[in-house]
Design an enzyme around this catalytic site. Structure first.
Site, mmCIF file in Angstrom:
data_model
loop_
_atom_site.group_PDB
_atom_site.id
_atom_site.type_symbol
_atom_site.label_atom_id
_atom_site.label_comp_id
_atom_site.label_asym_id
_atom_site.label_seq_id
_atom_site.Cartn_x
_atom_site.Cartn_y
_atom_site.Cartn_z
ATOM 1 N N HIS A 165 0.788 -1.238 0.000
ATOM 2 C CA HIS A 165 0.000 0.000 0.000
ATOM 3 C C HIS A 165 0.818 1.285 0.000
ATOM 4 O O HIS A 165 0.313 2.347 -0.394
ATOM 5 C CB HIS A 165 -0.922 0.008 1.230
ATOM 6 C CG HIS A 165 -2.202 0.768 1.023
ATOM 7 N ND1 HIS A 165 -2.315 1.854 0.170
ATOM 8 C CD2 HIS A 165 -3.439 0.601 1.541
ATOM 9 C CE1 HIS A 165 -3.547 2.316 0.194
ATOM 10 N NE2 HIS A 165 -4.247 1.583 1.016
ATOM 11 N N TYR A 198 -14.929 5.765 8.267
ATOM 12 C CA TYR A 198 -13.914 6.194 7.291
ATOM 13 C C TYR A 198 -14.344 5.747 5.904
ATOM 14 O O TYR A 198 -14.640 4.579 5.696
ATOM 15 C CB TYR A 198 -12.569 5.544 7.647
ATOM 16 C CG TYR A 198 -11.409 5.879 6.741
ATOM 17 C CD1 TYR A 198 -10.410 6.740 7.161
ATOM 18 C CD2 TYR A 198 -11.277 5.316 5.472
ATOM 19 C CE1 TYR A 198 -9.322 7.046 6.360
ATOM 20 C CE2 TYR A 198 -10.198 5.614 4.654
ATOM 21 C CZ TYR A 198 -9.227 6.475 5.100
ATOM 22 O OH TYR A 198 -8.152 6.769 4.292
ATOM 23 N N THR A 250 -5.040 10.327 -0.776
ATOM 24 C CA THR A 250 -6.415 10.123 -0.313
ATOM 25 C C THR A 250 -6.797 11.145 0.748
ATOM 26 O O THR A 250 -5.955 11.803 1.339
ATOM 27 C CB THR A 250 -6.593 8.704 0.272
ATOM 28 O OG1 THR A 250 -5.708 8.546 1.390
ATOM 29 C CG2 THR A 250 -6.330 7.646 -0.770
#
Length: 776
Positions: free
Chosen positions: A474, A589, A602
């Site tokens: 990630h 979230y 993001t």
């Protein structure tokens, strides 16, 4: 070995007859091809970077500037603002004199300077143009405003100049820094649904103290950083959220994506691996040549997005450190690393002259699958180090894998284009047995802990019966880029390339290269270190529960008839499900991207709002009418869409607060406000997998072909110990897939129970619509 062969390619020997020179012609030719390829790559990269950096200008515009300055110079008119006479007098005159050659060189150099200055003005104007975000807030179904029409017209005109992948990078605006008052107010409002009156009053008091006190000082420092950097948060986000985290990245950070649901083009594992490996290398070539469109996320509106993350998709690996990891990106890689039955292999994908064909890759994969190998216990489990604690992995890497054959094998994996995993088990989707998809998702998320190299940018995973999946690290980038890549290679694999009637990759091999098995010599202490990581990883795996739902009773088609955003509709459904499952509201979230800005990643949409909680309570109140519930649904969806747009436009709450918190830690300031709210605990963490990013490639496909490409999307592990992780993809008019994760050790969560409650909520939401339809 390569160095020895190179030395043997050319040798000298002194004899009685003189100096004898012997050489291996074929080997010298291979060396020349390798040099030639690197030269061409570097030249091509320089050319592409230059063209991208001067966009939307090009060679034709440069010729126009030269012609204009030249023509006006003949008539004693200076269009160069004095640059031509200055260069002629103080530079060219002393070398070439005042003849035709000197004048020509003066005009040419001056034209280049003027052209460059005009480009800078043009790109600054483009940056100002791209700073307009009014189009984001245009209501769907209503007439487009005049400013937005003009703005879209300009963008459409610019898109005709054939931009490259990174053409807009230098012209993208910087992420704006919200005001302190705005962020504190938004944060306070987002906490209202989850706090009682006393808790909320306490937070109000702390928020006001922060706003009037230390917050202003932190904001001034952050404002300075925003002026001096392309993006005030991304570097800190990548460092502190990803690279400094010492817990395992398996499950906690890495995410996965699934194969198509309705299409199984071949059951031949080697052929499927070959086709998709070949397609991945074709996508890598597009990235290298900057031929991927910068409009890939929004092809219809032609709005450019930041493309930084594409550069870290291939030839990349996360490297562990004792305190902080680093991300390694190699310039080139001519091989992929392959894992099968406990052994690692190096598979050549480029022979120095060309990329190998899919059928030639299939030959290598077949040799690996057919091989009879007996790995040692340490060799089989070495990749478990990437699944354990990061500090432990960094120390073990230096102590036990830092020299000899271990270092060579480690570098072959870390510096490969990507990793291919040939699993030994079959996986499939059975509409009548949800456990099959649950198992498949678990295999992609974590496998057996030792059969994935979790540090690589991505692992392509192939089941024994030819299904495909991906596990992605990630820190280098987000799911939107991975989703684009996966969608592209699936179109290439299923629609464009296909397989022969025996399920093999098309064509016949022109060259047969044997795969190279990577060797390991790991001592007992190294094996003990591997077992420590394996134990940590297995405990994490045994505590993770995955439940998937492929919902086919309705999809985007029905939701649109409600005149609400499909994403907002799903978020309200998840709020209803969570409330029924937990009996309370919690901080939620939802990931949104900020790639409208340079180096954007993001932002968080806090989906649990005052409006959403009012809607959920109405759905749980039998005294409320359907009309009242529908009205509250529209209010909740409108508020959600507003928050989502704010997040995309740099007006979110979480990244701003995160950056202020980092500065607070640097300055060692005291802040009761941050002590109270940081880090935020999201007991419901959600994300939507983007779809249809390959419109150009799918433009000519029939509806039947598009249905073949529908996937179940992807998912991630639970973010909080006592919370849920939910990923979803609105895959078609009648299909929505959900990936639900949680920890078995948590007494309050169960992924299977959440899935059951989610189905009930979906049916209740559909009933709300159907009953309304009947009354119309």
């Amino acid at each position: 070995m390569a160095e020895a062969r190179s030395a043997a390619a050319l040798s000298f020997q002194v004899t009685h007859d003189g100096v004898s020179v012997s050489y291996d012609q074929e080997l010298l030719r291979d060396i020349w091809h390798a040099f030639s390829r690197q030269y061409k790559r570097r030249t091509g990269r320089f050319k592409n970077n230059f063209l991208a950096g001067t966009f939307p200008a090009n060679g034709f515009t440069f010729a126009l500037v030269v012609a204009a300055i030249s023509i006006f110079s003949v008539f004693r008119r200076d269009l160069s603002f004095g640059i031509v006479p200055f260069i002629q007098t103080y530079f060219i005159h002393y070398i070439f004199g005042d003849g035709i050659l000197g004048q020509s060189l003066s005009v040419l150099l001056s034209a280049a300077i003027v052209w460059f200055l005009l480009i800078q003005i043009l790109r600054l104007s483009l940056k100002a143009l791209l700073s307009y975000k009014g189009w984001m807030y245009e209501s769907v179904g209503k007439p487009v405003s005049t400013p937005t029409k003009v703005w879209l017209m300009f963008l459409h005109f610019i898109s005709k100049a054939s931009p490259m992948l990174h053409s807009f990078q230098g012209a993208l605006p910087h992420l704006p820094l919200p005001s302190l008052d705005e962020t504190v107010n938004k944060h306070l409002r987002s906490m209202r649904p989850i706090l009682n009156d006393e808790e909320y009053a306490d937070l109000e008091f702390l928020s006001e103290r922060f706003r009037r006190g230390v917050g202003r000082r932190l904001q001034r420092y952050l404002m300075l950083k925003s002026w001096l950097s392309s993006n005030y948060v991304t570097d800190w986000w990548e460092e502190f959220v990803y690279l400094r985290q010492r817990s395992p990245i398996m499950i906690n950070s890495n995410y996965y994506a699934l194969d198509t649901l309705n299409e199984h083009p071949t059951t031949n594992q080697a052929a499927r691996a070959a086709n998709l490996t070949w397609a991945s290398l074709q996508f890598r070539r597009l990235v290298d040549r900057q031929e991927v469109t910068p409009f890939s996320i929004s092809p219809k509106s032609k709005v450019p997005f930041c493309t930084m993350q594409y550069e870290r998709l291939f030839n990349a690996c996360r490297v562990p450190g004792v305190e902080v990891d680093r991300f390694l990106v190699c310039d080139d890689a001519k091989h992929v690393a392959v894992y099968h039955k406990g052994c690692w292999f190096k598979v050549i994908v480029h022979n120095g002259k060309r990329l190998l064909d899919a059928c030639e890759l299939q030959y290598q994969f077949e040799q690996i699958i057919k091989g009879d190998y007996e790995p040692s216990n340490a060799e089989r489990h070495v990749a478990a180090l990437t699944a354990g604690d990061r500090t432990h992995w960094a120390k073990a890497r230096k102590s036990y894998l830092g020299s000899g054959v271990n270092k060579t094998s480690l570098h072959a994996i870390e510096r490969s284009a990507f990793v291919v995993i040939l699993d030994e088990e079959e996986q499939r989707w059975d509409p009548n047995d949800s456990s099959r998809l649950d198992q498949w998702a678990s295999v992609l998320l974590h496998g057996k802990a030792y059969d994935r190299w979790f540090d690589k940018s991505f692992n392509l995973i192939f089941t024994k019966n030819g299904h495909f999946g991906i596990n992605t690290e990630h820190s280098w980038g987000d799911a939107a880029v991975t989703a684009h890549f996966v969608e592209w290679i699936l179109v290439k694999d299923i629609v464009d390339e296909g397989y022969d009637d025996k399920g093999n990759a098309m064509g016949a091999p022109r060259e047969k290269i044997e795969p190279e098995r990577l060797r390991w010599d790991i001592c007992e202490e190294g094996e003990a270190a591997i077992n420590v990581s394996l134990k940590v990883a297995n405990e994490l795996i045994s505590d993770t529960e995955m439940s998937l739902l492929v919902w086919t009773e309705f999809g985007k088609g029905l939701i649109k008839k409600l005149k609400v955003s499909p994403d907002a509709f799903i978020q309200m459904t998840l709020q209803l499900t969570y409330f029924r499952n937990q009996g309370k509201f919690s901080l939620t979230y939802e990931a949104s991207m900020t790639r409208l800005y340079r180096e954007g990643r993001t932002e968080t949409v806090r989906s649990c709002t005052v409006e959403s909680s009012n809607f959920v309570r109405a759905m749980c109140d039998p005294n409320k009418t359907r009309e009242e519930r529908l009205q509250l649904l529209h209010q909740a969806c409108e508020q959600h869409q507003h928050l989502y747009r704010d997040a995309m436009c740099g007006k979110g709450v979480d990244r701003h607060l995160f950056a202020l918190y980092v500065i607070k830690r640097y300055l060692e300031e005291e802040s009761p406000f941050f002590d109270k709210i940081f880090p935020p605990t999201y007991l419901l963490s959600t994300s939507q997998t983007p779809l249809n990013q390959c419109d150009e490639e799918m433009k000519g496909l029939s509806q039947e072909q598009r249905l073949r490409l529908i996937t179940a999307g992807g998912g991630f592990g639970p973010v909080a110990d006592a919370g849920y992780g939910v990923s979803y993809i609105i895959a078609g008019e009648d299909t929505i897939s959900f990936h639900i994760s949680s920890k078995k050790s948590a007494a309050n969560t169960s992924s299977k129970e959440f899935r059951e409650e989610l189905q009930r909520s979906l049916r209740d939401m559909r009933a709300l619509f159907l009953s309304t339809k009947k009354t119309d």
